[in-house]
Motif scaffolding. Structure first.
Motif, short mmCIF file in Angstrom:
data_model
loop_
_atom_site.label_atom_id
_atom_site.label_comp_id
_atom_site.label_asym_id
_atom_site.label_seq_id
_atom_site.Cartn_x
_atom_site.Cartn_y
_atom_site.Cartn_z
N LEU A 3 -0.17 11.94 -28.64
CA LEU A 3 -0.48 13.14 -29.42
C LEU A 3 -1.15 12.79 -30.74
O LEU A 3 -2.12 13.42 -31.13
CB LEU A 3 0.80 13.92 -29.72
CG LEU A 3 1.22 14.98 -28.72
CD1 LEU A 3 2.57 15.56 -29.09
CD2 LEU A 3 0.18 16.06 -28.60
N GLN B 158 -9.00 24.69 -33.51
CA GLN B 158 -8.16 23.82 -32.68
C GLN B 158 -7.49 22.75 -33.55
O GLN B 158 -6.31 22.46 -33.40
CB GLN B 158 -8.99 23.17 -31.58
CG GLN B 158 -8.20 22.25 -30.68
CD GLN B 158 -9.08 21.53 -29.67
OE1 GLN B 158 -10.27 21.79 -29.56
NE2 GLN B 158 -8.48 20.61 -28.94
N SER C 35 -3.45 22.34 -34.15
CA SER C 35 -2.80 21.06 -33.85
C SER C 35 -2.08 20.52 -35.08
O SER C 35 -0.96 20.01 -34.99
CB SER C 35 -3.81 20.02 -33.37
OG SER C 35 -4.37 20.41 -32.15
N GLU D 250 1.86 19.82 -35.30
CA GLU D 250 2.21 18.42 -35.08
C GLU D 250 2.20 17.55 -36.33
O GLU D 250 2.78 16.47 -36.32
CB GLU D 250 1.25 17.83 -34.03
CG GLU D 250 1.34 18.56 -32.71
CD GLU D 250 0.14 18.35 -31.81
OE1 GLU D 250 -0.76 17.59 -32.17
OE2 GLU D 250 0.12 18.96 -30.73
N VAL E 183 -4.96 13.99 -32.00
CA VAL E 183 -5.27 14.72 -33.24
C VAL E 183 -6.20 13.89 -34.12
O VAL E 183 -7.15 14.41 -34.70
CB VAL E 183 -3.98 15.12 -33.98
CG1 VAL E 183 -4.31 15.79 -35.30
CG2 VAL E 183 -3.13 16.05 -33.12
#
Length: 136
Positions: free
Chosen positions: A113, A58, A62, A66, A117
């Motif tokens: 976001l 994950q 991410s 990003e 993260v």
């Protein structure tokens, strides 16, 4: 923002809700008041995570979506991956092995976001610390 403290005793990571610029300015003022030298420069830091830590996939997804260029996950061997971060290194000298590293994962991300993260990376680091402690 993530703050990595490299000390004689190891690495300690924390999430800080201030900007890197403010944190650096505060550290510069402290060094001046204590009459200490201080080196601040752009740099890279890294930390190891077990390759089997939950949610590593994950995190990698991410980061690819990003945070391109600011954070990389690189396999070291079958047991560990290295997370490499770009940011600012703050220490008494260029050669110092102890110091503070500040990073914001991406300026282009929304704050929500970016915090998500950063929180995921922080939690994975915490889990890896518990994992490594249980092996010792």
């Amino acid at each position: 923002m993530l703050k990595l403290n490299y000390t004689e005793g190891g690495l300690y990571m924390e999430r800080v809700m201030t900007s890197p610029e403010l944190a650096i300015a505060q550290r510069v003022v402290l060094a001046m008041r204590l009459e200490q030298s201080l080196q601040v420069e752009p740099g890279h830091a890294s930390l190891l995570l077990p390759a089997d830590v939950p949610a590593l996939e994950q995190l990698e997804l991410s980061l690819r979506q990003e945070c391109r260029g600011r954070v990389n996950v690189i396999p070291v061997d079958d047991e560990f991956v290295e997370v490499s971060l770009s940011g600012s290194w703050i220490a008494e000298s260029k050669e110092a092995h102890e110091g503070m590293f500040l990073t914001v994962l991406s300026d282009s991300l929304s704050e929500t976001l970016r915090e998500r993260v950063e929180l995921l990376l922080y939690k994975l680091w915490q889990m890896s610390e518990a994992h490594i402690s249980s092996l010792a």
